[in-house]
Write an enzyme that holds these catalytic residues in place. Structure first.
Site, short mmCIF file in Angstrom:
data_model
loop_
_atom_site.label_atom_id
_atom_site.label_comp_id
_atom_site.label_asym_id
_atom_site.label_seq_id
_atom_site.Cartn_x
_atom_site.Cartn_y
_atom_site.Cartn_z
CG HIS A 235 15.82 -0.46 76.38
ND1 HIS A 235 16.68 0.24 77.19
CD2 HIS A 235 14.73 -0.72 77.13
CE1 HIS A 235 16.14 0.39 78.39
NE2 HIS A 235 14.95 -0.18 78.37
CG ASP A 266 19.60 1.80 76.80
OD1 ASP A 266 18.91 1.23 75.93
OD2 ASP A 266 19.73 1.36 77.96
C1 XIL Z 1 16.59 -2.88 84.39
C2 XIL Z 1 17.48 -2.17 85.41
O1 XIL Z 1 18.11 -1.07 84.80
C3 XIL Z 1 18.51 -3.14 85.96
O2 XIL Z 1 19.26 -2.54 86.99
C4 XIL Z 1 17.81 -4.38 86.50
O3 XIL Z 1 18.77 -5.32 86.93
C5 XIL Z 1 16.92 -5.00 85.45
O4 XIL Z 1 16.01 -4.02 84.96
N1 XIL Z 1 12.99 -2.59 80.79
C6 XIL Z 1 12.50 -2.02 81.92
C7 XIL Z 1 13.41 -1.68 83.04
O5 XIL Z 1 11.32 -1.69 81.97
O6 XIL Z 1 12.79 -1.81 84.29
C8 XIL Z 1 14.67 -2.51 83.01
O7 XIL Z 1 15.56 -2.01 84.01
C9 XIL Z 1 15.29 -2.48 81.65
C10 XIL Z 1 14.35 -3.03 80.62
#
Ligand code: XIL
Length: 344
Positions: A235, A266
């Site tokens: 991320h 992302d």
């Molecule tokens: C996020 C989802 O995309 C959302 O819809 C939810 O509300 C919260 O979680 N790290 C992870 C993912 O491992 O499971 C998370 O996903 C984003 C951060």
């Protein structure tokens, strides 16, 4: 004679099909990200989430462009064991069925995580023995349910702090650091074939947090604990800079004999997006794709959904967004073309 000629034509046609693929010469559809990644022996995937599956154009692109999907929420603890001992796999199953229809593989996400836990689990104190039993049952019931249906599991998600110390979760607090090895062993018992991963964010660069994973992975491997891969969520955010040591970092895990994957990619930015930010974002998407391709055992890349329409970023990072390679109208952004270029 005529029969022979037909046979020759038939054979030629078969060769043509073999060379050009089942689409043959008549179609000139550009290869998908999945097609391009497969040429490198990698997958290219996207997360998706159950509420999005009523959006037909979205589902269509999800089914055509990618060869791997991850349920964004549907396999998490709150969804799968909403009451103690009462399991509900309907959301995950929906994703698995969709994947099957589209010939995609599924990453299981996630078995043990401090977040999105059901209230029955977080709302009381547990003795170590009790929590161990609860954890084992959760892991084994879910892994057994998805045996043969997911190719990898994020067994433990986000176990470390930024400084490389263990995150103070209900599991760490109650069971100590050994909960990670236990979770891996229990998962392996329930499905000896599935690849077992530890997964986290901010471990793209070499640094205290990724070092913690490196040390732990080495130790677990030495002890014969079934660990097969490290998932780097990726991320990223423009304001923090590109993780320049990503490739080196992937390589050191690979040298331990571990797979790596970019599991939740992302690249967010402060809104509004502009041409320059989108160009930088595109460059980063290209660079991280190249980094994975450059390292043996970096097995694939998964976007944390593919369109800004369904990105989790705006809801979690105030003022930020535009993080994915397709915009809110499902139009490809510069990032999409950069990924394509990197895969070519
Ligand atoms: C996020 C989802 O995309 C959302 O819809 C939810 O509300 C919260 O979680 N790290 C992870 C993912 O491992 O499971 C998370 O996903 C984003 C951060």
């Amino acid at each position: 004679m005529r029969k022979n000629r037909l046979a020759v034509v038939g054979a030629l046609a078969a060769v043509l099909v073999a060379v050009t693929g089942p689409a043959g010469v008549a179609h000139d559809e550009p290869p998908t990200l999945a097609d391009l990644a497969q040429r490198h022996g990698r997958y290219f995937g996207s997360a998706t989430d159950n509420p999005e599956l009523t959006d037909a154009p979205y589902v269509s692109l999800l089914g055509s462009e990618f060869d791997q999907i991850t349920p964004g929420n549907g396999m998490k603890w709150y969804a799968t064991e909403p009451q103690q001992g009462v399991f509900d796999f309907s959301q995950g199953d929906e994703i698995v069925d969709l994947a099957r229809a589209n010939h995609q593989k599924v990453r299981g996400h996630t078995l043990v995580w401090h977040s999105q836990l059901p209230d029955w689990l977080t709302g009381r104190e547990w003795k170590a023995g009790e929590l161990r039993a609860v954890l084992k049952k959760h892991i084994q019931t879910e892994v057994r349910h998805y045996r043969g249906k997911v190719f990898a599991w994020d067994v433990v998600n986000e176990a470390f702090n930024e400084d490389g110390t263990y995150r103070d979760t209900i599991f760490y607090r109650t069971l100590g650091p050994g909960y990670i090895a236990d979770a891996l062993r229990w998962a392996h018992q329930a499905d000896p074939r599935v690849k077992l991963y530890l997964n986290d964010y901010n471990i793209e660069s070499v640094g205290p947090k990724s070092d913690a994973y490196y040390r732990l992975a080495k130790e677990l491997r030495a002890q014969g604990v079934p660990l097969h891969g490290i998932g780097l969520q990726a991320h990223l955010a423009l304001q923090y800079g590109y993780p320049a040591t990503l490739e080196d970092n992937l390589r050191r895990f690979s040298r331990l004999g571990l797979e790596t994957a970019l599991t939740e990619v992302d690249i967010r930015m402060y809104l509004p997006a502009d041409e320059e930010k989108l160009a930088t974002q595109a460059e980063w998407y290209g660079d991280l794709t190249e980094a994975c391709l450059a390292v043996r055992r970096c097995v694939g890349i998964t976007l944390w959904d593919y369109t800004d329409k369904y990105s989790w970023i705006p809801a979690f990072f105030e003022g930020e967004g535009a993080a994915l390679p397709w915009d809110e109208e499902l139009r490809p952004k510069p990032a999409y073309y950069a990924i394509r270029d990197a895969l070519k």
